[in-house]
Design an enzyme around this catalytic site. Structure first.
Site, PDB file in Angstrom:
ATOM      1  N   ARG A   1       0.669  -1.244  -0.171  1.00  0.00           N
ATOM      2  CA  ARG A   1       0.098  -0.007  -0.004  1.00  0.00           C
ATOM      3  C   ARG A   1       0.853   1.162   0.156  1.00  0.00           C
ATOM      4  O   ARG A   1       0.482   2.232   0.614  1.00  0.00           O
ATOM      5  CB  ARG A   1      -0.986   0.089   1.152  1.00  0.00           C
ATOM      6  CG  ARG A   1      -2.216  -0.995   1.123  1.00  0.00           C
ATOM      7  CD  ARG A   1      -2.762  -0.892  -0.078  1.00  0.00           C
ATOM      8  NE  ARG A   1      -3.608  -2.262  -0.327  1.00  0.00           N
ATOM      9  CZ  ARG A   1      -3.063  -3.163  -0.785  1.00  0.00           C
ATOM     10  NH1 ARG A   1      -1.899  -3.276  -1.233  1.00  0.00           N
ATOM     11  NH2 ARG A   1      -3.670  -4.313  -0.737  1.00  0.00           N
TER      12      ARG A   1
ATOM     13  N   SER B   1     -10.655   0.246   2.952  1.00  0.00           N
ATOM     14  CA  SER B   1      -9.905   0.113   4.563  1.00  0.00           C
ATOM     15  C   SER B   1      -9.466   1.785   4.955  1.00  0.00           C
ATOM     16  O   SER B   1      -8.796   2.176   4.185  1.00  0.00           O
ATOM     17  CB  SER B   1      -8.743  -0.716   4.305  1.00  0.00           C
ATOM     18  OG  SER B   1      -9.215  -2.017   3.729  1.00  0.00           O
TER      19      SER B   1
ATOM     20  N   GLU C   1      -4.970   4.214   5.915  1.00  0.00           N
ATOM     21  CA  GLU C   1      -4.490   4.082   4.525  1.00  0.00           C
ATOM     22  C   GLU C   1      -5.188   5.163   3.675  1.00  0.00           C
ATOM     23  O   GLU C   1      -4.508   5.319   2.307  1.00  0.00           O
ATOM     24  CB  GLU C   1      -5.139   2.640   4.044  1.00  0.00           C
ATOM     25  CG  GLU C   1      -5.090   2.256   2.815  1.00  0.00           C
ATOM     26  CD  GLU C   1      -5.585   0.854   2.329  1.00  0.00           C
ATOM     27  OE1 GLU C   1      -5.474  -0.113   3.023  1.00  0.00           O
ATOM     28  OE2 GLU C   1      -6.529   1.167   1.177  1.00  0.00           O
TER      29      GLU C   1
HETATM   30  C1  LIG Z   1     -15.620   0.268  -1.313  1.00  0.00           C
HETATM   31  C2  LIG Z   1     -14.096   0.509  -1.582  1.00  0.00           C
HETATM   32  C3  LIG Z   1     -13.360  -0.502  -1.681  1.00  0.00           C
HETATM   33  C4  LIG Z   1     -11.893  -0.302  -1.862  1.00  0.00           C
HETATM   34  N1  LIG Z   1     -11.291  -1.532  -1.957  1.00  0.00           N
HETATM   35  C5  LIG Z   1      -9.745  -1.207  -2.147  1.00  0.00           C
HETATM   36  C6  LIG Z   1      -9.075  -2.447  -2.351  1.00  0.00           C
HETATM   37  O1  LIG Z   1      -9.335  -3.814  -2.310  1.00  0.00           O
HETATM   38  N2  LIG Z   1      -7.818  -2.483  -2.350  1.00  0.00           N
HETATM   39  C7  LIG Z   1      -7.122  -1.166  -2.432  1.00  0.00           C
HETATM   40  O2  LIG Z   1      -5.954  -1.084  -2.606  1.00  0.00           O
HETATM   41  N3  LIG Z   1      -7.651   0.058  -2.446  1.00  0.00           N
HETATM   42  C8  LIG Z   1      -9.149  -0.068  -2.073  1.00  0.00           C
HETATM   43  N4  LIG Z   1      -9.937   0.885  -2.174  1.00  0.00           N
HETATM   44  C9  LIG Z   1      -9.448   2.374  -2.081  1.00  0.00           C
HETATM   45  C10 LIG Z   1      -9.346   3.094  -3.767  1.00  0.00           C
HETATM   46  O3  LIG Z   1     -10.388   2.301  -4.293  1.00  0.00           O
HETATM   47  C11 LIG Z   1      -8.120   2.828  -4.292  1.00  0.00           C
HETATM   48  O4  LIG Z   1      -7.137   3.330  -3.477  1.00  0.00           O
HETATM   49  C12 LIG Z   1      -8.231   3.659  -5.629  1.00  0.00           C
HETATM   50  O5  LIG Z   1      -7.012   3.188  -6.322  1.00  0.00           O
HETATM   51  C13 LIG Z   1      -8.316   4.940  -5.649  1.00  0.00           C
HETATM   52  O6  LIG Z   1      -8.600   5.697  -6.838  1.00  0.00           O
HETATM   53  P1  LIG Z   1      -9.371   6.991  -6.902  1.00  0.00           P
HETATM   54  O7  LIG Z   1      -9.101   7.335  -8.494  1.00  0.00           O
HETATM   55  O8  LIG Z   1     -10.649   7.021  -6.282  1.00  0.00           O
HETATM   56  O9  LIG Z   1      -8.215   8.140  -6.184  1.00  0.00           O
HETATM   57  P2  LIG Z   1      -8.638   9.403  -5.193  1.00  0.00           P
HETATM   58  O10 LIG Z   1      -9.347   9.088  -4.092  1.00  0.00           O
HETATM   59  O11 LIG Z   1      -9.382  10.340  -6.248  1.00  0.00           O
HETATM   60  O12 LIG Z   1      -6.994   9.769  -4.602  1.00  0.00           O
HETATM   61  C14 LIG Z   1      -6.329   9.298  -3.866  1.00  0.00           C
HETATM   62  C15 LIG Z   1      -4.945   9.647  -3.852  1.00  0.00           C
HETATM   63  O13 LIG Z   1      -4.228   9.596  -4.979  1.00  0.00           O
HETATM   64  C16 LIG Z   1      -3.944  10.830  -5.529  1.00  0.00           C
HETATM   65  N5  LIG Z   1      -4.123  10.963  -6.850  1.00  0.00           N
HETATM   66  C17 LIG Z   1      -5.309  10.509  -7.767  1.00  0.00           C
HETATM   67  N6  LIG Z   1      -4.938  10.506  -9.021  1.00  0.00           N
HETATM   68  C18 LIG Z   1      -4.014  11.060  -9.303  1.00  0.00           C
HETATM   69  C19 LIG Z   1      -2.905  11.220 -10.189  1.00  0.00           C
HETATM   70  N7  LIG Z   1      -3.440  11.000 -11.540  1.00  0.00           N
HETATM   71  N8  LIG Z   1      -1.703  11.552 -10.179  1.00  0.00           N
HETATM   72  C20 LIG Z   1      -1.138  11.610  -8.781  1.00  0.00           C
HETATM   73  N9  LIG Z   1      -1.940  11.494  -7.755  1.00  0.00           N
HETATM   74  C21 LIG Z   1      -3.361  11.272  -7.914  1.00  0.00           C
HETATM   75  C22 LIG Z   1      -4.813  12.068  -4.813  1.00  0.00           C
HETATM   76  O14 LIG Z   1      -4.503  13.286  -4.655  1.00  0.00           O
HETATM   77  C23 LIG Z   1      -5.186  11.087  -3.541  1.00  0.00           C
HETATM   78  O15 LIG Z   1      -3.813  11.649  -2.647  1.00  0.00           O
HETATM   79  C24 LIG Z   1     -11.403   1.026  -1.921  1.00  0.00           C
HETATM   80  C25 LIG Z   1     -12.273   2.013  -1.914  1.00  0.00           C
HETATM   81  C26 LIG Z   1     -13.857   1.728  -1.583  1.00  0.00           C
HETATM   82  C27 LIG Z   1     -14.335   3.065  -1.264  1.00  0.00           C
END
Ligand SMILES: Cc1cc2nc3c(=O)[nH]c(=O)nc-3n(C[C@H](O)[C@H](O)[C@H](O)COP(=O)(O)OP(=O)(O)OC[C@H]3O[C@@H](n4cnc5c(N)ncnc54)[C@H](O)[C@@H]3O)c2cc1C
Length: 339
Positions: free
Chosen positions: A164, A241, A331
Site C-alpha cells: 500500500r 480500508s 490508508e
Molecule cells: C468500497 C471501496 C473498496 C476499496 N477496495 C480497495 C481494495 O480492495 N484495495 C485497495 O488497494 N484499495 C481499495 N480501495 C481504495 C481506493 O479505491 C483505491 O485506493 C483507488 O486506487 C483510489 O482511486 P481514486 O481514483 O478514487 O483515487 P482518489 O481517492 O481520487 O485519490 C487518492 C490519492 O491519489 C492521488 N491521485 C489521484 N489521481 C492521481 C494522479 N493522476 N496523479 C497523482 N496523484 C493522484 C490523490 O491526490 C489522492 O492523494 C477501496 C475503496 C472503496 C471506496
C-alpha cells in the site's frame, strides 16, 4: 477543461464527505492535466488531484486551492510476445479497464476487479486485493514532475512499490498521466493465491481458473463485504480500508492473523486488532460507523460530517494503542484534515 467550482467535494468522494474547493476543474487529456497543474504552480495555488475520490477523506471546510478532477480516457494495446503492453490514461475508470482486459483474455489484473477509482491512482498506493497487486503488472508510470516542470517515466523498479505504498503516495511532486501494464495473453487467471478466493472458486491455492470466473468470484466476495460501490448499500459509503495492516518488528498478540514481510517485519491484521480492542462491525460514534460487513471500513451511512468520521477513527486508533501498544496508520489520504 470545465469549471465546476460551486459543487462541494462530497459529490466527488465515495464517502460523500468534503466541503467546497476554491476552484474545481475537470481535465480530460494529458495536455489539459499539464496546463491545469502548471497554472497552479504559477499562481502558487495548493493543488489536489482527484480520480474517483475513493481513497480520500476531505475536510468539512473543503480544500483551499484548486482541485483537478482527472477524467482522461482510453488505452492503447501493443503486442509483446505472449503478452500485451497496455497504456491506460490516468482518468480511466479502473474497473472498466479490468472488465475489458478479462473479456479480451489478458491475464494479470482479474483479482483486482471491483476496486473503485481511476487507473492513475492505482500505482499511488500499489492497489491490491485477493492476492494481486498492481506492482506485479505495472511496467511504467508516466508522470508530470511539478518541481522540474517536465514529463518523465518511471520503470517498475523506480516506483518503489511496497505494501500500500510507492514513491508517489502523499508526494505532491508527481502527477500520474498514464500507466502501462504488461498482461499475459491467456484465458486463465494467475495462480489463485488468496485462500478465501480459492475456497469460493472450489479450487486449490495455486490453481488457475478462467478469467471471467476469477472476476465473478472476486466481485461476489467484495459485495458480501460492502467493498463494491452500491448506492443502495450505505456500508459502501466509505473509502475502503481506513487503516493499513500495521507492520511491526516487536511484539504483537500471537492469536492475531499475521504475515511475514521482507526485512524481518510482520504485517498484522488491523481488523483483528480493532475487533479485539472492542470495536465491532456496525459500531457507531455520532453519525459515523464501522461498516456492518467489514471492520476495516469506516463509513458515513447517515450523511454525517468528516468531523464525525475522524472522531470515530481517533477513538479506534487510540483504543488499539491502549490495548495492544500498536499504532494504526491511515490508508486513506487525509485532505486538509488530520487524525
Ligand atoms: C468500497 C471501496 C473498496 C476499496 N477496495 C480497495 C481494495 O480492495 N484495495 C485497495 O488497494 N484499495 C481499495 N480501495 C481504495 C481506493 O479505491 C483505491 O485506493 C483507488 O486506487 C483510489 O482511486 P481514486 O481514483 O478514487 O483515487 P482518489 O481517492 O481520487 O485519490 C487518492 C490519492 O491519489 C492521488 N491521485 C489521484 N489521481 C492521481 C494522479 N493522476 N496523479 C497523482 N496523484 C493522484 C490523490 O491526490 C489522492 O492523494 C477501496 C475503496 C472503496 C471506496
Amino acid at each position: 477543461m470545465s469549471d465546476d467550482s460551486r459543487s462541494p467535494l462530497s459529490v466527488h468522494t465515495t464517502l460523500g464527505l468534503g466541503g467546497p474547493a476554491r476552484h474545481l476543474t475537470t481535465v480530460t487529456s494529458v495536455d489539459e492535466i499539464v496546463s491545469g497543474v502548471r497554472e497552479c504552480v504559477r499562481d502558487e495555488q495548493p493543488l489536489l488531484l482527484l480520480g474517483g475520490g475513493s481513497n480520500v477523506v476531505v475536510a468539512d471546510d473543503g480544500f483551499p486551492g484548486t482541485v483537478l478532477l482527472i477524467r482522461s480516457q482510453g488505452w492503447d494495446v501493443k503486442p509483446d510476445d505472449a503478452h500485451v503492453s497496455v497504456t491506460v490514461q490516468a482518468g480511466h475508470e479502473w474497473d472498466e479497464f479490468v472488465l475489458a482486459m478479462t473479456e479480451q483474455g489478458f491475464s494479470g489484473v482479474e483479482c483486482l476487479s471491483g476496486i473503485p477509482g481511476a487507473v492513475g491512482a492505482t500505482p499511488i498506493q500499489n492497489v491490491g486485493a485477493y492476492g494481486q497487486e498492481v506492482s506485479e503488472t505495472i511496467t511504467a508510470v508516466t508522470v508530470y514532475d511539478r518541481d522540474e516542470g517536465g514529463i518523465r517515466t518511471f520503470r517498475n523498479d523506480e516506483c518503489l512499490f511496497e505494501y500500500r505504498h510507492s514513491r508517489f503516495k502523499r508526494a505532491e511532486r508527481w502527477v500520474v498521466l498514464d500507466v502501462t501494464f504488461r498482461l499475459r495473453v491467456d484465458p486463465l487467471s494467475g495462480p489463485i493465491a488468496y485462500p478465501e478466493l480459492a475456497r469460493r472458486l472450489g479450487v486449490g491455492q495455486g490453481d488457475r481458473v478462467p478469467l471471467a470466473a476469477a472476476r465473478q468470484a472476486v466481485l461476489e466476495l467484495r459485495r458480501g463485504k460492502g467493498m463494491v460501490l452500491d448506492p443502495d448499500d450505505p456500508d459502501t459509503r466509505s473509502a475502503g480500508s481506513f487503516f493499513t495492516n500495521p507492520l511491526v518488528s516487536g511484539g504483537y498478540p500471537p492469536q492475531a492473523p499475521s504475515w511475514p514481510m521482507p526485512n524481518g517485519v510482520v504485517k498484522v491484521s488491523a481488523a483483528w486488532l480493532i475487533e479485539n480492542a472492542g470495536f465491532h462491525k456496525g459500531y457507531r460514534r455520532g453519525l459515523a460507523a464501522i461498516s456492518s460487513k467489514h471492520t476495516l471500513s469506516l463509513t458515513n451511512p447517515a450523511h454525517g460530517t468528516t468531523k464525525d468520521l475522524l472522531e470515530l477513527g481517533r477513538e479506534i486508533r487510540d483504543g488499539v494503542l491502549d490495548r495492544f501498544g500498536i499504532t494504526l496508520h491511515p490508508e486513506v489520504v487525509l485532505v486538509n484534515c488530520t487524525l
